[in-house]
Design a protein around this motif. Structure first.
Motif, mmCIF file in Angstrom:
data_model
loop_
_atom_site.group_PDB
_atom_site.id
_atom_site.type_symbol
_atom_site.label_atom_id
_atom_site.label_comp_id
_atom_site.label_asym_id
_atom_site.label_seq_id
_atom_site.Cartn_x
_atom_site.Cartn_y
_atom_site.Cartn_z
ATOM 1 N N SER A 1 41.168 16.223 31.294
ATOM 2 C CA SER A 1 41.982 15.224 31.995
ATOM 3 C C SER A 1 41.702 15.163 33.492
ATOM 4 O O SER A 1 42.116 14.227 34.158
ATOM 5 N N SER A 2 40.984 16.154 34.034
ATOM 6 C CA SER A 2 40.788 16.190 35.483
ATOM 7 C C SER A 2 39.372 15.838 35.926
ATOM 8 O O SER A 2 39.123 15.737 37.119
ATOM 9 N N GLN A 3 38.461 15.650 34.978
ATOM 10 C CA GLN A 3 37.085 15.368 35.367
ATOM 11 C C GLN A 3 36.336 14.749 34.195
ATOM 12 O O GLN A 3 36.737 14.900 33.047
ATOM 13 N N PRO A 4 35.237 14.066 34.476
ATOM 14 C CA PRO A 4 34.405 13.561 33.385
ATOM 15 C C PRO A 4 33.788 14.735 32.609
ATOM 16 O O PRO A 4 33.659 15.837 33.144
ATOM 17 N N LYS A 5 33.423 14.500 31.385
ATOM 18 C CA LYS A 5 32.829 15.565 30.562
ATOM 19 C C LYS A 5 31.505 16.014 31.194
ATOM 20 O O LYS A 5 30.591 15.212 31.381
ATOM 21 N N PRO A 6 31.389 17.298 31.540
ATOM 22 C CA PRO A 6 30.145 17.801 32.139
ATOM 23 C C PRO A 6 28.982 17.699 31.148
ATOM 24 O O PRO A 6 29.174 17.765 29.933
ATOM 25 N N ASN A 7 27.772 17.584 31.678
ATOM 26 C CA ASN A 7 26.607 17.441 30.800
ATOM 27 C C ASN A 7 26.291 18.708 30.014
ATOM 28 O O ASN A 7 25.570 18.658 29.027
ATOM 29 N N TRP A 8 26.839 19.832 30.388
ATOM 30 C CA TRP A 8 26.573 21.073 29.668
ATOM 31 C C TRP A 8 27.462 21.248 28.443
ATOM 32 O O TRP A 8 27.223 22.153 27.628
ATOM 33 N N VAL A 9 28.477 20.414 28.280
ATOM 34 C CA VAL A 9 29.410 20.573 27.163
ATOM 35 C C VAL A 9 28.682 20.376 25.845
ATOM 36 O O VAL A 9 28.016 19.366 25.622
ATOM 37 N N ASP A 10 28.790 21.370 24.985
ATOM 38 C CA ASP A 10 28.231 21.329 23.631
ATOM 39 C C ASP A 10 29.358 21.738 22.700
ATOM 40 O O ASP A 10 29.747 22.908 22.668
ATOM 41 N N GLU A 11 29.901 20.780 21.955
ATOM 42 C CA GLU A 11 31.070 21.053 21.113
ATOM 43 C C GLU A 11 30.790 22.122 20.056
ATOM 44 O O GLU A 11 31.709 22.775 19.577
ATOM 45 N N GLU A 12 29.544 22.352 19.719
ATOM 46 C CA GLU A 12 29.212 23.427 18.775
ATOM 47 C C GLU A 12 29.434 24.798 19.404
ATOM 48 O O GLU A 12 29.526 25.794 18.701
ATOM 49 N N LYS A 13 29.507 24.836 20.723
ATOM 50 C CA LYS A 13 29.706 26.103 21.448
ATOM 51 C C LYS A 13 31.154 26.269 21.924
ATOM 52 O O LYS A 13 31.473 27.180 22.661
ATOM 53 N N PHE A 14 32.033 25.364 21.499
ATOM 54 C CA PHE A 14 33.455 25.427 21.845
ATOM 55 C C PHE A 14 34.066 26.696 21.244
ATOM 56 O O PHE A 14 33.800 27.036 20.103
ATOM 57 N N VAL B 1 37.692 27.892 22.338
ATOM 58 C CA VAL B 1 39.143 27.790 22.246
ATOM 59 C C VAL B 1 39.659 26.849 23.335
ATOM 60 O O VAL B 1 39.004 26.662 24.351
ATOM 61 N N GLN B 2 40.815 26.287 23.087
ATOM 62 C CA GLN B 2 41.503 25.527 24.125
ATOM 63 C C GLN B 2 42.785 26.270 24.453
ATOM 64 O O GLN B 2 43.565 26.611 23.560
ATOM 65 N N GLU C 1 40.651 46.699 26.531
ATOM 66 C CA GLU C 1 41.928 47.125 25.964
ATOM 67 C C GLU C 1 42.739 45.951 25.424
ATOM 68 O O GLU C 1 43.714 46.147 24.714
ATOM 69 N N GLU C 2 42.353 44.751 25.786
ATOM 70 C CA GLU C 2 42.969 43.525 25.276
ATOM 71 C C GLU C 2 41.846 42.588 24.868
ATOM 72 O O GLU C 2 40.766 42.602 25.459
ATOM 73 N N ALA C 3 42.104 41.770 23.868
ATOM 74 C CA ALA C 3 41.105 40.798 23.434
ATOM 75 C C ALA C 3 40.926 39.719 24.500
ATOM 76 O O ALA C 3 41.870 39.347 25.189
ATOM 77 N N ASP C 4 39.713 39.229 24.607
ATOM 78 C CA ASP C 4 39.409 38.142 25.528
ATOM 79 C C ASP C 4 39.936 36.844 24.915
ATOM 80 O O ASP C 4 39.428 36.391 23.889
ATOM 81 N N PRO C 5 40.960 36.240 25.511
ATOM 82 C CA PRO C 5 41.543 35.034 24.918
ATOM 83 C C PRO C 5 40.581 33.845 24.887
ATOM 84 O O PRO C 5 40.784 32.907 24.134
ATOM 85 N N THR C 6 39.496 33.906 25.671
ATOM 86 C CA THR C 6 38.529 32.807 25.680
ATOM 87 C C THR C 6 37.421 33.014 24.653
ATOM 88 O O THR C 6 36.544 32.170 24.522
ATOM 89 N N LYS C 7 37.466 34.144 23.954
ATOM 90 C CA LYS C 7 36.448 34.475 22.941
ATOM 91 C C LYS C 7 35.055 34.518 23.560
ATOM 92 O O LYS C 7 34.103 33.948 23.048
ATOM 93 N N ALA C 8 34.949 35.207 24.689
ATOM 94 C CA ALA C 8 33.697 35.434 25.416
ATOM 95 C C ALA C 8 33.101 34.170 26.022
ATOM 96 O O ALA C 8 31.913 34.100 26.290
ATOM 97 N N PHE D 1 37.270 25.919 26.560
ATOM 98 C CA PHE D 1 36.328 26.990 26.845
ATOM 99 C C PHE D 1 35.121 26.917 25.906
ATOM 100 O O PHE D 1 35.258 26.583 24.731
ATOM 101 N N TYR D 2 33.957 27.294 26.455
ATOM 102 C CA TYR D 2 32.699 27.235 25.709
ATOM 103 C C TYR D 2 31.877 28.492 25.992
ATOM 104 O O TYR D 2 31.884 29.014 27.102
ATOM 105 N N LYS D 3 31.152 28.936 24.966
ATOM 106 C CA LYS D 3 30.231 30.053 25.146
ATOM 107 C C LYS D 3 28.817 29.492 25.021
ATOM 108 O O LYS D 3 28.365 29.154 23.935
ATOM 109 N N LEU D 4 28.151 29.346 26.169
ATOM 110 C CA LEU D 4 26.809 28.761 26.200
ATOM 111 C C LEU D 4 25.736 29.815 26.286
ATOM 112 O O LEU D 4 25.940 30.900 26.719
#
Length: 91
Positions: free
Chosen positions: A66-79, A81-82, A51-58, A88-91
């Motif tokens: 700012s709170s942790q080192p960049k995790p190894n799963w981060v893929d900027e192509e899968k970003f 929204v912030q 009934e509402e859009a997912d603000p994280t885009k799934a 947030f990332y959709k992997l």
């Protein structure tokens, strides 16, 4: 269920902590905290019901740079929204 899943969200890993208890035992005796809990619950419910859009885009992964080192799963192509400081990332 996702927030309380083991190792999914650090503040909720330990059932004896205040954050965990606020999720599993809503603060019914504090009006402002009760309203915040209800607002969060209802927002999540509306997204889950479609009934509402997912603000994280799934997105299915997130981290706060700012709170942790960049995790190894981060893929900027899968970003997706912030929101605030959380990326947030959709992997």
């Amino acid at each position: 269920k996702v927030i309380l899943a083991k190792y999914q969200y650090e503040p909720f890993n330990d059932p004896s902590t205040t954050p965990f208890k606020k999720i599993t035992q809503p603060p019914l005796n504090k009006p402002l905290e009760k309203q915040a809990w209800l607002d969060s619950y209802n927002a999540a419910k509306l997204v889950l019901l479609g009934e509402e859009a997912d603000p994280t885009k799934a997105a299915n992964h997130f981290y706060v740079p700012s709170s942790q080192p960049k995790p190894n799963w981060v893929d900027e192509e899968k970003f997706t929204v912030q929101i605030g400081v959380t990326r947030f990332y959709k992997l």
